[in-house]
Motif scaffolding. Structure first.
Motif, PDB file in Angstrom:
ATOM      1  N   GLY A 140      75.094 -86.991  -1.046  1.00  0.00           N
ATOM      2  CA  GLY A 140      73.793 -86.319  -1.048  1.00  0.00           C
ATOM      3  C   GLY A 140      73.630 -85.442  -2.274  1.00  0.00           C
ATOM      4  O   GLY A 140      72.583 -85.442  -2.929  1.00  0.00           O
ATOM      5  N   LEU A 141      74.681 -84.687  -2.598  1.00  0.00           N
ATOM      6  CA  LEU A 141      74.634 -83.839  -3.801  1.00  0.00           C
ATOM      7  C   LEU A 141      74.567 -84.689  -5.070  1.00  0.00           C
ATOM      8  O   LEU A 141      73.998 -84.265  -6.082  1.00  0.00           O
ATOM      9  CB  LEU A 141      75.865 -82.933  -3.843  1.00  0.00           C
ATOM     10  N   SER A 142      75.133 -85.892  -5.013  1.00  0.00           N
ATOM     11  CA  SER A 142      75.104 -86.784  -6.178  1.00  0.00           C
ATOM     12  C   SER A 142      73.697 -87.292  -6.480  1.00  0.00           C
ATOM     13  O   SER A 142      73.427 -87.759  -7.593  1.00  0.00           O
ATOM     14  CB  SER A 142      76.044 -87.978  -5.950  1.00  0.00           C
ATOM     15  N   THR A 143      72.806 -87.214  -5.474  1.00  0.00           N
ATOM     16  CA  THR A 143      71.424 -87.624  -5.719  1.00  0.00           C
ATOM     17  C   THR A 143      70.629 -86.533  -6.439  1.00  0.00           C
ATOM     18  O   THR A 143      69.555 -86.815  -6.987  1.00  0.00           O
ATOM     19  CB  THR A 143      70.697 -87.956  -4.401  1.00  0.00           C
ATOM     20  N   ILE A 144      71.146 -85.295  -6.442  1.00  0.00           N
ATOM     21  CA  ILE A 144      70.402 -84.166  -7.000  1.00  0.00           C
ATOM     22  C   ILE A 144      70.088 -84.355  -8.490  1.00  0.00           C
ATOM     23  O   ILE A 144      68.934 -84.166  -8.910  1.00  0.00           O
ATOM     24  CB  ILE A 144      71.150 -82.837  -6.765  1.00  0.00           C
ATOM     25  N   PRO A 145      71.072 -84.718  -9.343  1.00  0.00           N
ATOM     26  CA  PRO A 145      70.747 -84.910 -10.764  1.00  0.00           C
ATOM     27  C   PRO A 145      69.658 -85.965 -10.988  1.00  0.00           C
ATOM     28  O   PRO A 145      68.796 -85.799 -11.866  1.00  0.00           O
ATOM     29  CB  PRO A 145      72.085 -85.345 -11.377  1.00  0.00           C
ATOM     30  N   VAL A 146      69.705 -87.038 -10.196  1.00  0.00           N
ATOM     31  CA  VAL A 146      68.686 -88.086 -10.324  1.00  0.00           C
ATOM     32  C   VAL A 146      67.327 -87.542  -9.889  1.00  0.00           C
ATOM     33  O   VAL A 146      66.299 -87.796 -10.547  1.00  0.00           O
ATOM     34  CB  VAL A 146      69.065 -89.322  -9.477  1.00  0.00           C
ATOM     35  N   SER A 147      67.309 -86.777  -8.800  1.00  0.00           N
ATOM     36  CA  SER A 147      66.052 -86.193  -8.322  1.00  0.00           C
ATOM     37  C   SER A 147      65.481 -85.197  -9.330  1.00  0.00           C
ATOM     38  O   SER A 147      64.260 -85.114  -9.506  1.00  0.00           O
ATOM     39  CB  SER A 147      66.281 -85.491  -6.970  1.00  0.00           C
ATOM     40  N   ILE A 148      66.357 -84.450 -10.000  1.00  0.00           N
ATOM     41  CA  ILE A 148      65.893 -83.505 -11.026  1.00  0.00           C
ATOM     42  C   ILE A 148      65.256 -84.254 -12.183  1.00  0.00           C
ATOM     43  O   ILE A 148      64.209 -83.838 -12.713  1.00  0.00           O
ATOM     44  CB  ILE A 148      67.062 -82.618 -11.499  1.00  0.00           C
ATOM     45  N   GLN A 149      65.869 -85.364 -12.578  1.00  0.00           N
ATOM     46  CA  GLN A 149      65.279 -86.189 -13.640  1.00  0.00           C
ATOM     47  C   GLN A 149      63.892 -86.676 -13.239  1.00  0.00           C
ATOM     48  O   GLN A 149      62.951 -86.635 -14.035  1.00  0.00           O
ATOM     49  CB  GLN A 149      66.183 -87.378 -13.946  1.00  0.00           C
ATOM     50  N   HIS A 150      63.773 -87.127 -11.993  1.00  0.00           N
ATOM     51  CA  HIS A 150      62.471 -87.588 -11.510  1.00  0.00           C
ATOM     52  C   HIS A 150      61.459 -86.443 -11.505  1.00  0.00           C
ATOM     53  O   HIS A 150      60.301 -86.620 -11.908  1.00  0.00           O
ATOM     54  CB  HIS A 150      62.607 -88.149 -10.087  1.00  0.00           C
ATOM     55  N   ALA A 151      61.899 -85.260 -11.035  1.00  0.00           N
ATOM     56  CA  ALA A 151      60.997 -84.110 -10.954  1.00  0.00           C
ATOM     57  C   ALA A 151      60.555 -83.663 -12.342  1.00  0.00           C
ATOM     58  O   ALA A 151      59.375 -83.339 -12.553  1.00  0.00           O
ATOM     59  CB  ALA A 151      61.679 -82.957 -10.227  1.00  0.00           C
ATOM     60  N   ASN A 152      61.469 -83.651 -13.296  1.00  0.00           N
ATOM     61  CA  ASN A 152      61.122 -83.254 -14.665  1.00  0.00           C
ATOM     62  C   ASN A 152      60.137 -84.229 -15.300  1.00  0.00           C
ATOM     63  O   ASN A 152      59.363 -83.846 -16.184  1.00  0.00           O
ATOM     64  CB  ASN A 152      62.382 -83.151 -15.527  1.00  0.00           C
ATOM     65  N   ALA A 153      60.188 -85.465 -14.837  1.00  0.00           N
ATOM     66  CA  ALA A 153      59.258 -86.478 -15.348  1.00  0.00           C
ATOM     67  C   ALA A 153      57.958 -86.510 -14.545  1.00  0.00           C
ATOM     68  O   ALA A 153      57.069 -87.325 -14.818  1.00  0.00           O
ATOM     69  CB  ALA A 153      59.922 -87.851 -15.319  1.00  0.00           C
ATOM     70  N   GLY A 154      57.862 -85.622 -13.540  1.00  0.00           N
ATOM     71  CA  GLY A 154      56.657 -85.584 -12.709  1.00  0.00           C
ATOM     72  C   GLY A 154      56.540 -86.778 -11.781  1.00  0.00           C
ATOM     73  O   GLY A 154      55.442 -87.159 -11.371  1.00  0.00           O
TER      74      GLY A 154
END
Length: 232
Positions: A140-154
């Motif tokens: 679950g924590l490993s998904t966080i960096p990917v989710s941050i990338q998605h969030a930064n890209a809107g």
């Protein structure tokens, strides 16, 4: 039937069926095993910290996932919660509670593995379920960096797809195609998380069903001591 359909269209219902029926059968036939098997009397060292981290973390994750994934997207929009706000809340809460859960589970696992008295009183499944929960939290924590990338890209598309898939399972309209294009780390986290429900009836986790919610509203108990009456 391909692997994606099998894992995300069929497997969730197999896990849920085992979770419900297995819990019922165990309660009906093996009530003496329906307990948390506390090891506090064997060793208190590090238990309070590890247990509090684990329980606060996993409770926070449970309610966070329930609210974030089961409430329809339209409800969040109606409440004025934008997709990006929703995603950043999920990232922040997931990081905090996921970190607590992982650390607590790891400490509890190490305690059961390397504290001789606790290890001697532990069953195979006691050790393995802690390891599996730690793995679930880690993924679950490993998904966080990917989710941050998605969030930064809107881009909140993955978050919406995950929520729509969970709702499709909950409403008995499974749509595994929603997850076909999702990043592998999310799929691994989902598979391992679903498996927790499959293992649940065969572990000490069954004590969750008997959570003493009524304790919060119970009347005071009168306890007699050498110094007089004590309210507890």
């Amino acid at each position: 039937m391909d692997l994606n359909t099998l894992i995300f269209g069929v497997y969730p219902y197999v896990a849920i069926a085992v979770f419900l029926l297995g819990s019922w059968i165990r309660f009906d036939h093996e009530q003496y095993t329906w307990k948390s098997d506390s090891s506090q009397l064997l060793s208190k060292k590090g238990l309070r910290l590890a247990s509090n981290l684990f329980h606060i973390g996993i409770i926070g994750l449970f309610f966070g996932h329930a609210v974030g994934l089961l409430i329809p997207h339209s409800v969040f929009i109606a409440l004025g919660v934008s997709d990006m706000t929703h995603q950043w809340i999920a990232i922040s809460a997931g990081t905090v509670f996921g970190g607590m859960c992982l650390l607590g589970a790891a400490l509890l696992w190490m305690r059961r593995m390397f504290t001789s008295r606790v290890r001697a009183a532990s069953r195979w499944m006691d050790i393995n379920i802690l390891g599996w929960l730690a793995l679930t939290a880690f993924l679950g924590l490993s998904t966080i960096p990917v989710s941050i990338q998605h969030a930064n890209a809107g881009n909140a598309g993955t978050m919406i797809l995950l929520a729509e898939w969970v709702q499709s399972i909950a409403y008995l309209r499974p749509n595994p195609e929603l997850l076909r294009s999702v990043d592998l780390v999310y799929k691994l986290h989902l598979f391992v998380g679903i498996s927790v429900f499959l293992f649940f009836p065969f572990t000490r986790l069954v004590h969750i069903w008997s959570a003493p919610i009524g304790y919060l509203g119970r009347a005071y108990q009168i306890v007699r001591s050498k110094r007089g009456l004590v309210r507890s």
